[in-house]
Enzyme design. Sequence first.
Site, short mmCIF file in Angstrom:
data_model
loop_
_atom_site.label_atom_id
_atom_site.label_comp_id
_atom_site.label_asym_id
_atom_site.label_seq_id
_atom_site.Cartn_x
_atom_site.Cartn_y
_atom_site.Cartn_z
CB SER A 43 -37.63 -21.17 -24.56
OG SER A 43 -37.07 -21.78 -25.69
CG ASP A 130 -35.91 -28.38 -21.50
OD1 ASP A 130 -35.89 -28.61 -22.72
OD2 ASP A 130 -36.07 -27.26 -21.02
CG HIS A 165 -38.42 -26.23 -23.66
ND1 HIS A 165 -37.23 -25.74 -23.17
CD2 HIS A 165 -38.88 -25.30 -24.54
CE1 HIS A 165 -36.96 -24.58 -23.75
NE2 HIS A 165 -37.97 -24.29 -24.58
#
Length: 339
Positions: A43, A130, A165
């Site tokens: 991320s 995600d 994610h």
Amino acid sequence: MKALRTIVTAAFALAVLPHAAQAASALPAYAGDPTQTSVSGLSSGAFMAVQYQVAYSGSVVGAGIVAGGPYYCAAGNILNAQICMGQVPFVPPNPALMVAAATGFASLGQIDSLSNLERARIYVFSGTKDTVVYQQAVDTTVSFFKEAGVPAANVKYVNNVPAGHAFITPAFGNVCADNASPYISHCTVGKQMYDQAGALLQQIYGALTQPAQALTGSIVPFDQREFASAGTGMADTGYLYVPKSCDEGAACKVHVAFHGCKQSAAVVGDDYFAKTNYNQWADTNNILVLYPQVNASTVPFNPQGCWDWFGYTGTDYALKSGAQMKAVNAMVDRLLARP
């Protein structure tokens, strides 16, 4: 003496892990191998890993990018973040613009020459479930690296795993499709548990010895204030995994693992620096793993504890002069220095 100091410090830190900052001391030097430094992240940590790989391409041999967008995508403006995360349908980031920006920075000596990327080895991952950083953004990361000079044969893109994610481990964390704290999940791929740390490290370094079943090394907290003021958003304490071989004098590789937003030790404890399987691979392959930390803050304004990929520390955030970039680079230099 250094080995004894490391063992004593680590033993105390692990005994009081929720308050490990109390045990933090100066980051030791280990005379690491200066030709084998690499980075990875999830991320915002993936955006940071891209930045670090590009800016320091002369000394970084590869990067693992998990759910991250291309270099300088936000161009210093938080309003661009949604595009950079692929959250605007049918409007992906434009890799040509990012390559042009990087080329300009390199021409001014603000980052290393992009020609260094010709030898970089890149791993990129985007889960099909995600819902934070969508695949159209991560697709652009792959395009950026190729347009910036990384040979296609040196880029591995995994984009067919039904993961949310998260960083993927063989066993720890949420179920595969989750998009939830601690943003670490476990997934089955081809009837086997997917080991993301091993996948990205082997893409960067080639075939490695299989990971340790029982660790021989230690997690060592260290004082980040030597490298970065509170005004950079970085936490007081960072973490380092030191394999026994490195503590005993081996010329070890250095790998920097950047956590994601809401994923520092202040939020998830030791989940990222102890349970993502980096340390198991490091233990058997002479790799020092650096886990620098960023915490949520009001000044600078960083409420989710993200690495700076859009400019909250200043306009030079993606350059070698950026506050967080300089800090991490100084940490790496310390690990490479002779004791």
